[in-house]
Design a protein around this motif. Structure first.
Motif, PDB file in Angstrom:
ATOM      1  N   LEU A 147       9.683 -32.061 -33.793  1.00 58.11           N
ATOM      2  CA  LEU A 147      10.596 -32.038 -34.937  1.00 58.11           C
ATOM      3  C   LEU A 147       9.840 -31.932 -36.255  1.00 58.11           C
ATOM      4  CD1 LEU A 147      13.300 -34.631 -33.830  1.00 58.11           C
ATOM      5  CD2 LEU A 147      13.311 -32.144 -33.576  1.00 58.11           C
ATOM      6  N   ARG A 148       8.673 -32.523 -36.332  1.00 62.60           N
ATOM      7  CA  ARG A 148       7.871 -32.391 -37.551  1.00 62.60           C
ATOM      8  C   ARG A 148       7.452 -30.943 -37.784  1.00 62.60           C
ATOM      9  NH1 ARG A 148       5.437 -37.656 -36.534  1.00 62.60           N
ATOM     10  NH2 ARG A 148       3.894 -36.627 -35.199  1.00 62.60           N
ATOM     11  N   ALA A 149       7.340 -30.172 -36.707  1.00 67.66           N
ATOM     12  CA  ALA A 149       6.912 -28.778 -36.819  1.00 67.66           C
ATOM     13  C   ALA A 149       8.045 -27.832 -37.203  1.00 67.66           C
ATOM     14  CB  ALA A 149       6.290 -28.324 -35.502  1.00 67.66           C
ATOM     15  N   VAL A 150       9.284 -28.323 -37.192  1.00 70.89           N
ATOM     16  CA  VAL A 150      10.435 -27.479 -37.509  1.00 70.89           C
ATOM     17  C   VAL A 150      10.596 -27.377 -39.021  1.00 70.89           C
ATOM     18  CG1 VAL A 150      12.941 -27.281 -37.327  1.00 70.89           C
ATOM     19  CG2 VAL A 150      11.601 -28.019 -35.356  1.00 70.89           C
ATOM     20  N   ASP A 183      15.779 -17.946 -34.440  1.00 66.15           N
ATOM     21  CA  ASP A 183      16.052 -18.062 -35.875  1.00 66.15           C
ATOM     22  C   ASP A 183      17.415 -18.701 -36.101  1.00 66.15           C
ATOM     23  OD1 ASP A 183      13.651 -16.872 -36.487  1.00 66.15           O
ATOM     24  OD2 ASP A 183      14.498 -14.870 -36.750  1.00 66.15           O
ATOM     25  N   ALA A 184      17.451 -19.686 -36.974  1.00 63.60           N
ATOM     26  CA  ALA A 184      18.694 -20.380 -37.315  1.00 63.60           C
ATOM     27  C   ALA A 184      18.472 -21.136 -38.615  1.00 63.60           C
ATOM     28  CB  ALA A 184      19.115 -21.342 -36.201  1.00 63.60           C
ATOM     29  N   PRO A 185      19.531 -21.385 -39.392  1.00 61.25           N
ATOM     30  CA  PRO A 185      19.363 -22.057 -40.678  1.00 61.25           C
ATOM     31  C   PRO A 185      19.160 -23.566 -40.567  1.00 61.25           C
ATOM     32  CG  PRO A 185      21.659 -21.509 -40.329  1.00 61.25           C
ATOM     33  CD  PRO A 185      20.912 -20.887 -39.196  1.00 61.25           C
ATOM     34  N   PHE A 186      19.469 -24.154 -39.413  1.00 64.05           N
ATOM     35  CA  PHE A 186      19.258 -25.583 -39.183  1.00 64.05           C
ATOM     36  C   PHE A 186      19.146 -25.806 -37.688  1.00 64.05           C
ATOM     37  CE2 PHE A 186      23.750 -25.123 -38.546  1.00 64.05           C
ATOM     38  CZ  PHE A 186      24.135 -26.117 -37.673  1.00 64.05           C
ATOM     39  N   ARG A 187      18.855 -27.045 -37.290  1.00 63.46           N
ATOM     40  CA  ARG A 187      18.727 -27.389 -35.873  1.00 63.46           C
ATOM     41  C   ARG A 187      19.599 -28.592 -35.555  1.00 63.46           C
ATOM     42  NH1 ARG A 187      16.457 -22.681 -34.221  1.00 63.46           N
ATOM     43  NH2 ARG A 187      14.830 -22.117 -35.723  1.00 63.46           N
ATOM     44  N   ASP A 237      18.517 -25.811 -29.381  1.00 63.78           N
ATOM     45  CA  ASP A 237      17.679 -24.621 -29.506  1.00 63.78           C
ATOM     46  C   ASP A 237      16.765 -24.780 -30.713  1.00 63.78           C
ATOM     47  OD1 ASP A 237      16.574 -22.070 -29.411  1.00 63.78           O
ATOM     48  OD2 ASP A 237      18.180 -21.233 -30.664  1.00 63.78           O
ATOM     49  N   LEU A 238      15.463 -24.816 -30.466  1.00 68.56           N
ATOM     50  CA  LEU A 238      14.481 -24.894 -31.540  1.00 68.56           C
ATOM     51  C   LEU A 238      13.655 -23.615 -31.653  1.00 68.56           C
ATOM     52  CD1 LEU A 238      13.034 -28.516 -31.042  1.00 68.56           C
ATOM     53  CD2 LEU A 238      14.950 -27.793 -32.478  1.00 68.56           C
ATOM     54  N   GLU A 239      13.990 -22.611 -30.864  1.00 64.97           N
ATOM     55  CA  GLU A 239      13.137 -21.432 -30.760  1.00 64.97           C
ATOM     56  C   GLU A 239      13.632 -20.241 -31.566  1.00 64.97           C
ATOM     57  OE1 GLU A 239      10.360 -21.972 -29.255  1.00 64.97           O
ATOM     58  OE2 GLU A 239      11.013 -23.945 -28.552  1.00 64.97           O
TER      59      GLU A 239
END
Length: 223
Positions: free
Chosen positions: A191-194, A166-170, A162-164
């Protein structure tokens, strides 16, 4: 150009940690491990090239605490292990936590696998049993879990891939090889955009494709 990144390398400093699902595969020699490399040296060699690895054996049985100390001792500062916890075995959470704590600062995110349909009681039990402050990624394959992401984020956890929300990490798992180069380029852009720290792992195959994909993704991230 092939980019070999150690645990303190550019990709780690950028907040993206890339590795594979496990490392102890004799069939990766000589494609990844050099000819003549002793299996006892696999982890230290691996850790010179990647900053993280999934520790899947903990999802099936827990090694002795001393084994976790040995693993940690074979890796450089900044390297992390992502241990697996089988979510259908909540009674072992305390023992699991005590064992993986022996990794010290090499302990990365914990991947909790739940293969069953949605069971929020089990989810709450697991969230309440794991160490506060631990990075926890829930691997939820059944579609009935869709929509649980805000609850995980509120608890400081994340759903795998899940990259969409809110979360403290991926936590990203690449499970469907083969990957074309254009696919890896697209993933590198995503991933660069995260903004949050990212832990990404390629699934093990008998051939050493996973480290090749991981090295290529790191190369693309560094461009």
């Amino acid at each position: 150009m092939t980019l070999s990144v150690v645990a303190t390398g550019e990709a780690s400093l950028a907040g993206v940690h890339v590795g594979t699902s496990g490392w102890s595969y004799p069939s990766w020699k000589p494609g990844f491990y050099p000819p003549g490399t002793d299996s006892k040296e696999f982890l230290s060699y691996y850790a010179q090239r990647f900053s993280t690895v999934e520790l899947n054996t903990t999802g099936y049985r827990l090694p002795a605490e001393e084994q976790f100390r040995r693993w940690a001792g074979q890796t450089p500062s900044g390297f992390t292990f992502a241990p697996k916890l089988a979510g259908n075995r909540p009674r072992i959470v305390a023992e699991f936590a005590a064992c993986v704590r022996m990794l010290g600062d090499r302990l990365g995110p914990t991947r909790v696998q739940l293969i069953s349909a949605r069971d929020e009681g089990m989810l709450e039990l697991l969230l309440g049993s794991l160490d506060p402050g631990a990075r926890v990624a829930f691997d939820l394959e059944h579609e009935s879990w869709n929509g649980i992401e805000p609850r995980l984020g509120a608890a400081g956890a994340v759903r795998v891939n899940d990259l969409e929300h809110d979360a403290p990490f991926r936590y990203v798992r690449f499970r469907d090889p083969p990957y074309r180069d254009e696919q890896l380029q697209q993933w590198a852009e995503r991933l660069r955009a995260v903004e949050e720290p990212v832990f990404a792992y390629f699934r093990h195959e008998d051939e050493p494709t996973a480290p090749r994909y991981a090295e290529r993704l790191l190369e693309l991230l560094g461009q």
